[in-house]
Motif scaffolding. Structure first.
Motif, PDB file in Angstrom:
ATOM      1  N   VAL A 241       0.848  -1.194   0.000  1.00  0.00           N
ATOM      2  CA  VAL A 241       0.000   0.000   0.000  1.00  0.00           C
ATOM      3  C   VAL A 241       0.881   1.241   0.000  1.00  0.00           C
ATOM      4  CG1 VAL A 241      -1.753   1.299   1.272  1.00  0.00           C
ATOM      5  CG2 VAL A 241      -1.810  -1.199   1.306  1.00  0.00           C
ATOM      6  N   ILE A 242       0.590   2.167  -0.893  1.00  0.00           N
ATOM      7  CA  ILE A 242       1.271   3.461  -0.844  1.00  0.00           C
ATOM      8  C   ILE A 242       0.251   4.490  -0.375  1.00  0.00           C
ATOM      9  CG2 ILE A 242       0.884   3.922  -3.302  1.00  0.00           C
ATOM     10  CD1 ILE A 242       3.562   5.547  -3.179  1.00  0.00           C
TER      11      ILE A 242
ATOM     12  N   LEU B  43       8.927   1.597  -9.042  1.00  0.00           N
ATOM     13  CA  LEU B  43       8.057   1.416  -7.889  1.00  0.00           C
ATOM     14  C   LEU B  43       6.747   0.754  -8.318  1.00  0.00           C
ATOM     15  CD1 LEU B  43       7.336   1.783  -4.916  1.00  0.00           C
ATOM     16  CD2 LEU B  43       6.621   4.127  -5.468  1.00  0.00           C
ATOM     17  N   VAL B  44       6.448  -0.384  -7.678  1.00  0.00           N
ATOM     18  CA  VAL B  44       5.231  -1.138  -7.947  1.00  0.00           C
ATOM     19  C   VAL B  44       4.472  -1.279  -6.632  1.00  0.00           C
ATOM     20  CG1 VAL B  44       4.306  -3.358  -8.715  1.00  0.00           C
ATOM     21  CG2 VAL B  44       6.330  -2.405  -9.829  1.00  0.00           C
ATOM     22  N   CYS B  45       3.213  -0.866  -6.630  1.00  0.00           N
ATOM     23  CA  CYS B  45       2.382  -0.961  -5.426  1.00  0.00           C
ATOM     24  C   CYS B  45       1.070  -1.656  -5.767  1.00  0.00           C
ATOM     25  CB  CYS B  45       2.084   0.425  -4.861  1.00  0.00           C
ATOM     26  SG  CYS B  45       3.544   1.258  -4.247  1.00  0.00           S
TER      27      CYS B  45
ATOM     28  N   PRO C  91       3.773   5.661  -7.703  1.00  0.00           N
ATOM     29  CA  PRO C  91       4.177   4.359  -8.245  1.00  0.00           C
ATOM     30  C   PRO C  91       4.219   4.379  -9.772  1.00  0.00           C
ATOM     31  CG  PRO C  91       1.905   4.279  -7.460  1.00  0.00           C
ATOM     32  CD  PRO C  91       2.449   5.632  -7.093  1.00  0.00           C
ATOM     33  N   ASP C  92       5.168   3.621 -10.333  1.00  0.00           N
ATOM     34  CA  ASP C  92       5.223   3.446 -11.786  1.00  0.00           C
ATOM     35  C   ASP C  92       4.097   2.530 -12.247  1.00  0.00           C
ATOM     36  OD1 ASP C  92       7.771   4.865 -12.555  1.00  0.00           O
ATOM     37  OD2 ASP C  92       8.501   3.541 -10.976  1.00  0.00           O
ATOM     38  N   LEU C  93       3.811   1.513 -11.431  1.00  0.00           N
ATOM     39  CA  LEU C  93       2.712   0.592 -11.701  1.00  0.00           C
ATOM     40  C   LEU C  93       1.922   0.395 -10.419  1.00  0.00           C
ATOM     41  CD1 LEU C  93       4.570  -2.155 -13.756  1.00  0.00           C
ATOM     42  CD2 LEU C  93       2.950  -0.485 -14.645  1.00  0.00           C
ATOM     43  N   CYS C  94       0.609   0.393 -10.552  1.00  0.00           N
ATOM     44  CA  CYS C  94      -0.257   0.250  -9.384  1.00  0.00           C
ATOM     45  C   CYS C  94      -1.387  -0.711  -9.733  1.00  0.00           C
ATOM     46  CB  CYS C  94      -0.814   1.620  -9.005  1.00  0.00           C
ATOM     47  SG  CYS C  94      -1.959   1.574  -7.633  1.00  0.00           S
ATOM     48  N   GLY C  95      -1.672  -1.627  -8.817  1.00  0.00           N
ATOM     49  CA  GLY C  95      -2.761  -2.571  -9.044  1.00  0.00           C
ATOM     50  C   GLY C  95      -4.105  -1.889  -9.039  1.00  0.00           C
ATOM     51  N   VAL C  96      -4.423  -1.183  -7.956  1.00  0.00           N
ATOM     52  CA  VAL C  96      -5.723  -0.532  -7.800  1.00  0.00           C
ATOM     53  C   VAL C  96      -5.544   0.788  -7.059  1.00  0.00           C
ATOM     54  CG1 VAL C  96      -8.006  -0.713  -6.715  1.00  0.00           C
ATOM     55  CG2 VAL C  96      -6.958  -2.737  -7.694  1.00  0.00           C
ATOM     56  N   ARG C  97      -6.200   1.815  -7.538  1.00  0.00           N
ATOM     57  CA  ARG C  97      -6.293   3.069  -6.797  1.00  0.00           C
ATOM     58  C   ARG C  97      -7.577   3.000  -5.988  1.00  0.00           C
ATOM     59  NH1 ARG C  97      -2.056   5.355  -8.689  1.00  0.00           N
ATOM     60  NH2 ARG C  97      -1.546   5.467 -10.871  1.00  0.00           N
ATOM     61  N   LEU C  98      -7.447   3.187  -4.686  1.00  0.00           N
ATOM     62  CA  LEU C  98      -8.576   3.005  -3.776  1.00  0.00           C
ATOM     63  C   LEU C  98      -8.631   4.196  -2.828  1.00  0.00           C
ATOM     64  CD1 LEU C  98     -10.690   0.777  -3.007  1.00  0.00           C
ATOM     65  CD2 LEU C  98      -9.043   0.008  -1.305  1.00  0.00           C
ATOM     66  N   PRO C  99      -9.220   5.320  -3.280  1.00  0.00           N
ATOM     67  CA  PRO C  99      -9.301   6.481  -2.401  1.00  0.00           C
ATOM     68  C   PRO C  99     -10.197   6.168  -1.205  1.00  0.00           C
ATOM     69  CG  PRO C  99     -10.493   6.884  -4.439  1.00  0.00           C
ATOM     70  CD  PRO C  99      -9.855   5.540  -4.570  1.00  0.00           C
ATOM     71  N   LEU C 100      -9.673   6.382  -0.030  1.00  0.00           N
ATOM     72  CA  LEU C 100     -10.415   6.111   1.199  1.00  0.00           C
ATOM     73  C   LEU C 100     -10.875   7.404   1.833  1.00  0.00           C
ATOM     74  CD1 LEU C 100      -8.156   3.365   2.822  1.00  0.00           C
ATOM     75  CD2 LEU C 100     -10.172   3.057   1.383  1.00  0.00           C
TER      76      LEU C 100
END
Length: 164
Positions: free
Chosen positions: A96-97, A121-123, A136-145
């Motif tokens: 998690v970033i 950077l991979v998150c 991050p250069d690659l991110c699985g999911v953006r999840l604004p909380l």
């Protein structure tokens, strides 16, 4: 809020990372996971990428900038990296970033082992709320909380995401 399927997200992230490595022509990258969740995610990525060196790990406890707020985590396990990362392409993996401070600490530690050729950077999850200009250069999911919400990744088998 519906949380993503983490195993599926890891699979998709691995496919995107493989394409990225091929596109960037990064040969023999070193996968480095930040303890503990980043190591679990890096292990999932390693299953798809089959990199030569397996997964290395960083324990950034001694590099954190929040000792006065939280103290030192009592279970410091140490980092497991090759003796030198000089001129290596590093794939730095975290679960998690959020603020960017963990990534800053991880990069500080990496440079104590040598000067890498590059750091990608991979998150797995990006929940925003940056305090430092780190993306991050690659991110699985953006999840604004929402304010006060946090996510927790548990694992390693299976990886599960919970909202707190």
């Amino acid at each position: 809020m519906n949380l993503p399927d983490i195993e599926q997200t890891c699979l998709e992230l691995g496919q995107r990372l493989a394409a990225y490595l091929q596109d960037q022509q990064l040969e023999q990258p070193l996968l480095v996971g930040i303890r503990t969740g980043g190591v679990w995610v890096a292990e999932r990525l390693q299953e798809q990428l089959h990199t030569e060196d397996g997964v290395s790990s960083l324990d950034i406890s001694f590099y954190r900038d929040d000792f006065t707020r939280h103290g030192l985590h009592p279970q410091v396990k140490g980092s497991e990296l090759p003796d030198s990362i000089e001129d290596r392409h590093i794939i730095l993996v975290d679960d998690v970033i959020m603020s960017g401070r963990t990534i800053r600490a991880a990069m500080n530690e990496l440079f104590d082992y040598g000067r890498p050729a590059s750091i990608t950077l991979v998150c797995l999850l990006d929940i925003g709320r940056r305090e430092l200009p780190v993306q991050p250069d690659l991110c699985g999911v953006r999840l604004p909380l929402e304010e006060g919400q946090l996510v927790k990744l548990s694992g390693p088998q299976p990886l599960e995401l919970t909202l707190a």
